[in-house]
Design a protein around this motif. Structure first.
Motif, PDB file in Angstrom:
ATOM      1  N   ALA A  43      43.213  27.350  19.535  1.00 49.49           N
ATOM      2  CA  ALA A  43      41.909  27.703  20.097  1.00 49.49           C
ATOM      3  C   ALA A  43      40.811  27.735  19.039  1.00 49.49           C
ATOM      4  O   ALA A  43      39.676  27.337  19.303  1.00 49.49           O
ATOM      5  CB  ALA A  43      41.999  29.063  20.790  1.00 49.49           C
ATOM      6  N   CYS A  44      41.153  28.222  17.848  1.00 50.39           N
ATOM      7  CA  CYS A  44      40.169  28.367  16.752  1.00 50.39           C
ATOM      8  C   CYS A  44      40.813  27.884  15.460  1.00 50.39           C
ATOM      9  O   CYS A  44      41.309  28.689  14.662  1.00 50.39           O
ATOM     10  CB  CYS A  44      39.732  29.820  16.608  1.00 50.39           C
ATOM     11  SG  CYS A  44      38.885  30.506  18.033  1.00 50.39           S
ATOM     12  N   ALA A  45      40.801  26.592  15.260  1.00 56.64           N
ATOM     13  CA  ALA A  45      41.530  26.002  14.141  1.00 56.64           C
ATOM     14  C   ALA A  45      41.013  26.462  12.786  1.00 56.64           C
ATOM     15  O   ALA A  45      41.759  26.465  11.798  1.00 56.64           O
ATOM     16  CB  ALA A  45      41.466  24.480  14.237  1.00 56.64           C
ATOM     17  N   ASP A  46      39.745  26.860  12.716  1.00 57.20           N
ATOM     18  CA  ASP A  46      39.164  27.251  11.437  1.00 57.20           C
ATOM     19  C   ASP A  46      39.130  28.767  11.235  1.00 57.20           C
ATOM     20  O   ASP A  46      38.450  29.262  10.335  1.00 57.20           O
ATOM     21  CB  ASP A  46      37.749  26.688  11.303  1.00 57.20           C
ATOM     22  CG  ASP A  46      36.819  27.171  12.412  1.00 57.20           C
ATOM     23  OD1 ASP A  46      37.318  27.698  13.429  1.00 57.20           O
ATOM     24  OD2 ASP A  46      35.590  27.004  12.265  1.00 57.20           O
ATOM     25  N   ALA A  47      39.868  29.510  12.044  1.00 49.32           N
ATOM     26  CA  ALA A  47      39.882  30.970  11.923  1.00 49.32           C
ATOM     27  C   ALA A  47      40.449  31.394  10.575  1.00 49.32           C
ATOM     28  O   ALA A  47      41.445  30.843  10.099  1.00 49.32           O
ATOM     29  CB  ALA A  47      40.704  31.580  13.050  1.00 49.32           C
ATOM     30  N   THR A  48      39.820  32.407   9.981  1.00 48.09           N
ATOM     31  CA  THR A  48      40.287  32.919   8.687  1.00 48.09           C
ATOM     32  C   THR A  48      40.552  34.419   8.702  1.00 48.09           C
ATOM     33  O   THR A  48      41.138  34.946   7.755  1.00 48.09           O
ATOM     34  CB  THR A  48      39.258  32.622   7.581  1.00 48.09           C
ATOM     35  OG1 THR A  48      38.006  33.245   7.918  1.00 48.09           O
ATOM     36  CG2 THR A  48      39.051  31.121   7.419  1.00 48.09           C
ATOM     37  N   THR A  49      40.115  35.120   9.759  1.00 47.00           N
ATOM     38  CA  THR A  49      40.308  36.569   9.821  1.00 47.00           C
ATOM     39  C   THR A  49      40.822  36.970  11.197  1.00 47.00           C
ATOM     40  O   THR A  49      40.547  36.309  12.204  1.00 47.00           O
ATOM     41  CB  THR A  49      38.998  37.333   9.541  1.00 47.00           C
ATOM     42  OG1 THR A  49      37.997  36.909  10.479  1.00 47.00           O
ATOM     43  CG2 THR A  49      38.517  37.082   8.124  1.00 47.00           C
TER      44      THR A  49
ATOM     45  N   ALA B 218      35.914  39.961  13.532  1.00 46.59           N
ATOM     46  CA  ALA B 218      36.884  39.012  12.986  1.00 46.59           C
ATOM     47  C   ALA B 218      36.831  37.755  13.839  1.00 46.59           C
ATOM     48  O   ALA B 218      36.155  37.714  14.872  1.00 46.59           O
ATOM     49  CB  ALA B 218      38.294  39.603  12.978  1.00 46.59           C
ATOM     50  N   ASP B 219      37.557  36.740  13.414  1.00 50.13           N
ATOM     51  CA  ASP B 219      37.642  35.535  14.242  1.00 50.13           C
ATOM     52  C   ASP B 219      38.546  35.758  15.450  1.00 50.13           C
ATOM     53  O   ASP B 219      38.251  35.299  16.558  1.00 50.13           O
ATOM     54  CB  ASP B 219      38.186  34.363  13.415  1.00 50.13           C
ATOM     55  CG  ASP B 219      37.225  33.911  12.336  1.00 50.13           C
ATOM     56  OD1 ASP B 219      36.018  33.801  12.624  1.00 50.13           O
ATOM     57  OD2 ASP B 219      37.683  33.670  11.201  1.00 50.13           O
ATOM     58  N   LEU B 220      39.660  36.462  15.231  1.00 45.42           N
ATOM     59  CA  LEU B 220      40.697  36.588  16.249  1.00 45.42           C
ATOM     60  C   LEU B 220      41.030  38.048  16.516  1.00 45.42           C
ATOM     61  O   LEU B 220      41.060  38.862  15.592  1.00 45.42           O
ATOM     62  CB  LEU B 220      41.975  35.877  15.793  1.00 45.42           C
ATOM     63  CG  LEU B 220      41.838  34.427  15.329  1.00 45.42           C
ATOM     64  CD1 LEU B 220      43.121  33.971  14.649  1.00 45.42           C
ATOM     65  CD2 LEU B 220      41.499  33.522  16.512  1.00 45.42           C
TER      66      LEU B 220
ATOM     67  N   GLY C 179      47.104  31.522   6.022  1.00 44.97           N
ATOM     68  CA  GLY C 179      45.931  31.966   5.284  1.00 44.97           C
ATOM     69  C   GLY C 179      44.940  32.766   6.096  1.00 44.97           C
ATOM     70  O   GLY C 179      43.755  32.830   5.749  1.00 44.97           O
ATOM     71  N   ILE C 180      45.401  33.395   7.163  1.00 44.23           N
ATOM     72  CA  ILE C 180      44.525  34.209   8.006  1.00 44.23           C
ATOM     73  C   ILE C 180      44.686  35.671   7.602  1.00 44.23           C
ATOM     74  O   ILE C 180      45.785  36.220   7.653  1.00 44.23           O
ATOM     75  CB  ILE C 180      44.849  34.018   9.499  1.00 44.23           C
ATOM     76  CG1 ILE C 180      44.673  32.544   9.890  1.00 44.23           C
ATOM     77  CG2 ILE C 180      43.955  34.906  10.363  1.00 44.23           C
ATOM     78  CD1 ILE C 180      45.110  32.223  11.303  1.00 44.23           C
ATOM     79  N   LYS C 181      43.604  36.285   7.192  1.00 42.22           N
ATOM     80  CA  LYS C 181      43.630  37.653   6.672  1.00 42.22           C
ATOM     81  C   LYS C 181      43.506  38.663   7.806  1.00 42.22           C
ATOM     82  O   LYS C 181      42.654  38.531   8.682  1.00 42.22           O
ATOM     83  CB  LYS C 181      42.479  37.854   5.687  1.00 42.22           C
ATOM     84  CG  LYS C 181      42.406  39.257   5.096  1.00 42.22           C
ATOM     85  CD  LYS C 181      41.200  39.411   4.185  1.00 42.22           C
ATOM     86  CE  LYS C 181      41.095  40.840   3.653  1.00 42.22           C
ATOM     87  NZ  LYS C 181      39.901  41.007   2.783  1.00 42.22           N
TER      88      LYS C 181
ATOM     89  N   ARG D  74      33.531  41.563  19.033  1.00 50.80           N
ATOM     90  CA  ARG D  74      32.876  40.793  17.973  1.00 50.80           C
ATOM     91  C   ARG D  74      33.879  39.805  17.374  1.00 50.80           C
ATOM     92  O   ARG D  74      34.055  39.708  16.164  1.00 50.80           O
ATOM     93  CB  ARG D  74      32.317  41.729  16.907  1.00 50.80           C
ATOM     94  CG  ARG D  74      31.206  42.645  17.434  1.00 50.80           C
ATOM     95  CD  ARG D  74      30.497  43.358  16.301  1.00 50.80           C
ATOM     96  NE  ARG D  74      31.382  44.307  15.632  1.00 50.80           N
ATOM     97  CZ  ARG D  74      31.138  44.818  14.419  1.00 50.80           C
ATOM     98  NH1 ARG D  74      30.068  44.440  13.742  1.00 50.80           N
ATOM     99  NH2 ARG D  74      31.977  45.692  13.900  1.00 50.80           N
ATOM    100  N   VAL D  75      34.561  39.093  18.269  1.00 46.02           N
ATOM    101  CA  VAL D  75      35.559  38.099  17.872  1.00 46.02           C
ATOM    102  C   VAL D  75      35.290  36.799  18.617  1.00 46.02           C
ATOM    103  O   VAL D  75      34.526  36.768  19.582  1.00 46.02           O
ATOM    104  CB  VAL D  75      36.996  38.588  18.167  1.00 46.02           C
ATOM    105  CG1 VAL D  75      37.311  39.844  17.371  1.00 46.02           C
ATOM    106  CG2 VAL D  75      37.196  38.832  19.665  1.00 46.02           C
ATOM    107  N   ARG D  76      35.949  35.744  18.180  1.00 44.51           N
ATOM    108  CA  ARG D  76      35.798  34.442  18.835  1.00 44.51           C
ATOM    109  C   ARG D  76      36.874  34.198  19.889  1.00 44.51           C
ATOM    110  O   ARG D  76      36.656  33.447  20.837  1.00 44.51           O
ATOM    111  CB  ARG D  76      35.841  33.332  17.784  1.00 44.51           C
ATOM    112  CG  ARG D  76      34.672  33.372  16.806  1.00 44.51           C
ATOM    113  CD  ARG D  76      34.948  32.518  15.578  1.00 44.51           C
ATOM    114  NE  ARG D  76      35.220  31.126  15.929  1.00 44.51           N
ATOM    115  CZ  ARG D  76      35.777  30.249  15.093  1.00 44.51           C
ATOM    116  NH1 ARG D  76      36.135  30.628  13.873  1.00 44.51           N
ATOM    117  NH2 ARG D  76      35.982  29.010  15.476  1.00 44.51           N
TER     118      ARG D  76
END
Length: 273
Positions: free
Chosen positions: A123-129, A162-164, A148-150, A183-185
């Motif tokens: 769903a969110c390939a560029d998620a980092t958090t 966060a992203d997720l 690499g997702i913090k 506040r997430v994607r």
């Protein structure tokens, strides 16, 4: 959907579709509600449909006090093992792992985590958090770290940035009011039915991707991590851009499969009220 009551113990099994084998959860408490069990059975039916399996979702409730729990669970397992039904259950709330004998199905946190993270990345390939509610255990943090997702520390996961967002501790824990504060994607379920029907609609209105729990949590039904990642990524990728959102898109795909072998579709989609 029907309820099959046991004769040797105060317990029942909610069965979504008749005359086929099934998978689901077994819970024990002083009073397990049949309505909740039916909801859990339905979401598992849709999970099995996503996997292309002609099986039913089931959900068991064992009514017993803490003092009588062990005897009640043993009686439940013994009676259901004698049914000619082919039902298997994951030990859930109030039921100890390895207490269901021949009818127990394994539940591996690592496979759940593999599916949830694969869904998130599709769903969110560029998620980092990511922010988590703890329901998926340490395996989720380990799987996120692999990519690499913090994991962001948060007092309240529902308001953290966060992203997720991974959540699944409670049915219906994300309602429409909470959805408006996100506040997430993307919202990624790690348990059954954590997002209400209204919350799904509010997420879509607000540009937040709410993913279908009956896809994100299918890992333990598959059996190995690489297959889980591939299957879930493909399933989410097919619906992430659906015009009515990924939840309804996944429902339509599951229902298309069910229509191929059921005379009538189950009434009601797998969403929390």
């Amino acid at each position: 959907m029907f309820i099959r009551k046991l004769t040797t113990v105060d317990a029942f099994v909610a069965v979504d579709l008749g005359d086929v084998a099934g998978h689901g959860v077994a819970r024990c408490a002083p009073k397990v509600l049949q309505g909740g069990a039916k909801d859990l059975a339905r979401t598992t039916t849709y999970s099995l449909a996503v996997l292309g399996r002609q099986e039913t979702g089931v959900s068991a409730g064992i009514n017993a006090t803490p003092e009588d729990r062990d005897a009640a669970v043993a009686a439940f397992a013994a009676e259901v093992a004698g049914w000619d039904a082919g039902y298997r259950f994951v030990a859930a709330k109030g039921v100890d792992a390895c207490s269901l004998g021949a009818i127990e199905a394994a539940s591996e946190e690592a496979l759940l985590a593999a599916g949830a993270v694969a869904a998130a990345r599709a769903a969110c390939a560029d998620a980092t958090t990511a922010v988590v509610d703890g329901s998926a255990g340490p395996a989720l943090a380990a799987e996120l770290s692999t990519y690499g997702i913090k994991v962001v520390d948060a007092g309240d996961p529902l308001t953290a940035e966060a992203d997720l967002l991974f959540l699944g501790a409670k049915v219906g824990m994300l309602d429409h009011a909470a959805a408006d504060r996100l506040r997430v994607r993307a919202v990624v379920p790690t348990g059954p039915l954590p997002v209400t029907t209204k919350a799904v609609a509010h997420c879509r209105r607000n540009g937040v991707l709410a993913l279908p729990d009956f896809v994100t949590t299918i890992g333990p039904l598959v059996g190995d991590a690489e297959s889980v990642r591939s299957l879930v990524a493909e399933a989410i990728g097919a619906v992430v851009d659906h015009g009515d959102g990924p939840v309804l898109g996944a429902c339509e795909q599951a229902e298309a499969f069910l229509a191929g072998w059921q005379e009538d579709l189950p009434f009601g989609r797998p969403m929390a009220a």
